[in-house]
Design a protein around this motif. Structure first.
Motif, PDB file in Angstrom:
ATOM      1  N   LEU A  84       0.830  -1.203   0.000  1.00 20.97           N
ATOM      2  CA  LEU A  84       0.000   0.000   0.000  1.00 20.97           C
ATOM      3  C   LEU A  84       0.868   1.259   0.000  1.00 20.97           C
ATOM      4  CD1 LEU A  84      -2.824   1.290   0.221  1.00 20.97           C
ATOM      5  CD2 LEU A  84      -2.661   1.024   2.701  1.00 20.97           C
ATOM      6  N   GLN A  85       1.918   1.254   0.805  1.00 19.65           N
ATOM      7  CA  GLN A  85       2.804   2.415   0.857  1.00 19.65           C
ATOM      8  C   GLN A  85       3.540   2.614  -0.464  1.00 19.65           C
ATOM      9  OE1 GLN A  85       5.215   1.584   4.337  1.00 19.65           O
ATOM     10  NE2 GLN A  85       3.820   2.689   5.694  1.00 19.65           N
ATOM     11  N   GLN A  86       3.912   1.512  -1.122  1.00 17.46           N
ATOM     12  CA  GLN A  86       4.594   1.615  -2.419  1.00 17.46           C
ATOM     13  C   GLN A  86       3.709   2.276  -3.472  1.00 17.46           C
ATOM     14  OE1 GLN A  86       5.736  -2.406  -3.358  1.00 17.46           O
ATOM     15  NE2 GLN A  86       7.069  -2.572  -1.566  1.00 17.46           N
ATOM     16  N   GLN A  87       2.406   2.071  -3.379  1.00 16.90           N
ATOM     17  CA  GLN A  87       1.476   2.659  -4.362  1.00 16.90           C
ATOM     18  C   GLN A  87       1.255   4.142  -4.120  1.00 16.90           C
ATOM     19  OE1 GLN A  87       1.036   0.405  -6.722  1.00 16.90           O
ATOM     20  NE2 GLN A  87       2.089  -0.906  -5.227  1.00 16.90           N
ATOM     21  N   GLY A  88       1.505   4.594  -2.913  1.00 16.72           N
ATOM     22  CA  GLY A  88       1.287   6.007  -2.589  1.00 16.72           C
ATOM     23  C   GLY A  88      -0.172   6.419  -2.663  1.00 16.72           C
ATOM     24  N   VAL A  89      -1.067   5.492  -2.363  1.00 15.00           N
ATOM     25  CA  VAL A  89      -2.511   5.759  -2.472  1.00 15.00           C
ATOM     26  C   VAL A  89      -3.103   5.967  -1.091  1.00 15.00           C
ATOM     27  CG1 VAL A  89      -4.752   4.823  -3.184  1.00 15.00           C
ATOM     28  CG2 VAL A  89      -2.718   4.420  -4.593  1.00 15.00           C
ATOM     29  N   GLY A  90      -3.874   7.017  -0.938  1.00  7.73           N
ATOM     30  CA  GLY A  90      -4.607   7.267   0.300  1.00  7.73           C
ATOM     31  C   GLY A  90      -6.045   7.627  -0.030  1.00  7.73           C
ATOM     32  N   PHE A  91      -6.820   7.891   0.996  1.00  6.54           N
ATOM     33  CA  PHE A  91      -8.200   8.328   0.791  1.00  6.54           C
ATOM     34  C   PHE A  91      -8.194   9.802   0.354  1.00  6.54           C
ATOM     35  CE2 PHE A  91      -8.549   4.690   3.560  1.00  6.54           C
ATOM     36  CZ  PHE A  91      -9.693   4.052   3.135  1.00  6.54           C
ATOM     37  N   PRO A  92      -8.975  10.166  -0.667  1.00  4.42           N
ATOM     38  CA  PRO A  92      -8.953  11.545  -1.172  1.00  4.42           C
ATOM     39  C   PRO A  92      -9.459  12.539  -0.124  1.00  4.42           C
ATOM     40  CG  PRO A  92     -10.740  10.299  -2.177  1.00  4.42           C
ATOM     41  CD  PRO A  92      -9.925   9.312  -1.408  1.00  4.42           C
ATOM     42  N   LEU A  93      -8.678  13.579   0.097  1.00  2.57           N
ATOM     43  CA  LEU A  93      -8.994  14.540   1.152  1.00  2.57           C
ATOM     44  C   LEU A  93     -10.107  15.503   0.768  1.00  2.57           C
ATOM     45  CD1 LEU A  93      -5.359  15.423   2.331  1.00  2.57           C
ATOM     46  CD2 LEU A  93      -6.965  13.779   3.346  1.00  2.57           C
ATOM     47  N   ASP A  94     -10.362  15.659  -0.513  1.00  2.44           N
ATOM     48  CA  ASP A  94     -11.345  16.650  -0.961  1.00  2.44           C
ATOM     49  C   ASP A  94     -12.723  16.053  -1.176  1.00  2.44           C
ATOM     50  OD1 ASP A  94     -10.475  15.117  -3.089  1.00  2.44           O
ATOM     51  OD2 ASP A  94     -10.670  16.728  -4.556  1.00  2.44           O
ATOM     52  N   MET A  95     -12.948  14.829  -0.662  1.00  2.00           N
ATOM     53  CA  MET A  95     -14.239  14.172  -0.853  1.00  2.00           C
ATOM     54  C   MET A  95     -14.798  13.718   0.489  1.00  2.00           C
ATOM     55  SD  MET A  95     -13.410  11.791  -4.189  1.00  2.00           S
ATOM     56  CE  MET A  95     -15.123  11.283  -4.341  1.00  2.00           C
ATOM     57  N   ARG A  96     -16.102  13.871   0.683  1.00  2.41           N
ATOM     58  CA  ARG A  96     -16.798  13.348   1.862  1.00  2.41           C
ATOM     59  C   ARG A  96     -17.805  12.274   1.472  1.00  2.41           C
ATOM     60  NH1 ARG A  96     -16.057  16.120   6.907  1.00  2.41           N
ATOM     61  NH2 ARG A  96     -14.171  17.360   6.630  1.00  2.41           N
ATOM     62  N   VAL A  97     -17.961  12.037   0.177  1.00  2.66           N
ATOM     63  CA  VAL A  97     -18.846  10.991  -0.350  1.00  2.66           C
ATOM     64  C   VAL A  97     -18.054  10.187  -1.378  1.00  2.66           C
ATOM     65  CG1 VAL A  97     -20.952  10.503  -1.646  1.00  2.66           C
ATOM     66  CG2 VAL A  97     -20.915  12.381  -0.005  1.00  2.66           C
ATOM     67  N   SER A  98     -18.146   8.853  -1.303  1.00  2.00           N
ATOM     68  CA  SER A  98     -17.503   7.937  -2.251  1.00  2.00           C
ATOM     69  C   SER A  98     -15.980   7.931  -2.164  1.00  2.00           C
ATOM     70  CB  SER A  98     -17.922   8.254  -3.694  1.00  2.00           C
ATOM     71  OG  SER A  98     -19.276   7.922  -3.902  1.00  2.00           O
ATOM     72  N   GLU A  99     -15.422   8.426  -1.060  1.00  2.00           N
ATOM     73  CA  GLU A  99     -13.970   8.383  -0.926  1.00  2.00           C
ATOM     74  C   GLU A  99     -13.454   6.947  -0.830  1.00  2.00           C
ATOM     75  OE1 GLU A  99     -15.563   8.712   3.284  1.00  2.00           O
ATOM     76  OE2 GLU A  99     -16.033   9.555   1.316  1.00  2.00           O
TER      77      GLU A  99
END
Length: 315
Positions: free
Chosen positions: A174-189
């Motif tokens: 997961l860390q290698q992908q550099g993917v996190g939950f999008p900070l600018d979304m409150r729906v469908s994140e």
């Protein structure tokens, strides 16, 4: 195998202790429970600190400013020390064998993720109503592919979308992908998070065990619900604009259909609200503006019929 469990919490004094207890009570005991208090205004922080003082497996993170669940989850993922990381919403629970079942599924495999089924119940203590994901076979461990994820995401029915899943993911991958939950979304994140991981080649196993207890709160039709449908449609468009070339054409078609139906649901929600308020002039105006919104009525009627049949079977 150490597993890090991430729990974001905002004003959860009514349920956060129960959620944490369901993690600490796992049959697989090698866990750390990272609880992020997102600047709660109630007694959540006090409860978390008290529990952390009694059990070293609880890692409290106390934020001074509210950043939303995405920021809270990302903060916890960054400090996780487990080989695997998974998630729990503060008002939900784990079945005692959840982590044991997930760890057993990935042991000896090349999978970097696993997802289990969810027991859908009424909050706070309703009985099991149904298993949320129909694409998981009870009692079996099977590959859960990107193709299946996107195909199921595109359906309109009574079951949960796979975007609701709470996967257990290998932390270093997961860390290698550099993917996190999008900070600018409150729906469908959650959808964006998992869809991006699948587009990047996540190898996931599906575990046919109701390990996650999803407690639904009563939902009332409101304008915010219609807005949420539009936001969900926008989220799909956002994903496709960036990752269309990394998923199959079947997946693109399924997501495009879902996006169209969500927009129609958004329009139909406004019409239904107007009808319930007996504002017939507004309802007619909305229908004339978006006549295609009426095309969602057959799927909605089908879902209501399924609920009636299920109730009749139980009784």
């Amino acid at each position: 195998m150490k597993v890090s469990v991430v729990i974001p919490c905002f004003n959860g004094e009514q349920f956060i202790e129960e959620a944490i207890a369901s993690v600490l009570g796992q049959t697989h005991q090698d866990v750390e429970c990272i609880v992020v208090d997102d600047a709660s205004k109630d007694r959540s922080r006090e409860i978390i600190q008290r529990l952390a003082a009694a059990d070293a497996r609880i890692q409290p993170v106390l934020l001074d400013e509210n950043g939303g669940p995405s920021a809270a989850r990302n903060k916890a993922m960054a400090m996780a020390s487990g080989e695997w990381v998974t998630f729990l919403d503060a008002d939900d629970l784990y079945d005692p064998r959840r982590i044991e079942k997930l760890v057993a599924a990935v042991s000896g495999s090349d999978a970097n993720a696993a997802v289990d089924n969810q027991s859908v119940r009424r909050y706070p203590d309703g009985p099991h109503e149904f298993s949320g994901f129909r694409f998981l076979t009870p009692g079996k461990v099977e590959p859960f592919t990107a193709e299946t994820f996107f195909a199921e995401e595109g359906k309109i029915d009574r079951y949960l979308r796979p975007g609701y899943m709470k996967a257990m993911i290998k932390r270093d991958w997961l860390q290698q992908q550099g993917v996190g939950f999008p900070l600018d979304m409150r729906v469908s994140e959650d959808f964006i998070f998992y869809a991006t991981l699948f587009a990047k080649g996540m190898k996931c196993l599906g575990v046919g065990h109701d390990g996650y207890i999803y407690r639904r709160r009563p939902a009332s039709l409101s304008q915010s619900q219609a807005v949420n449908f539009k936001s969900m449609s926008d989220a799909i468009g956002r994903f496709l604009s960036e990752y269309r070339g990394m998923v199959s054409e079947k997946s693109v078609a399924a997501l495009t259909y879902r996006s169209t139906m969500l927009r129609r649901l958004s329009s139909f929600g406004g019409i239904e609200i107007a009808l319930r308020q007996r504002n017939f002039a507004k309802a007619v105006r909305l229908i004339l503006q978006s006549p295609e919104s009426l095309l969602v009525v057959p799927p909605l009627a089908k879902r209501k019929l399924e609920r009636l049949l299920q109730k009749g079977t139980r009784s």
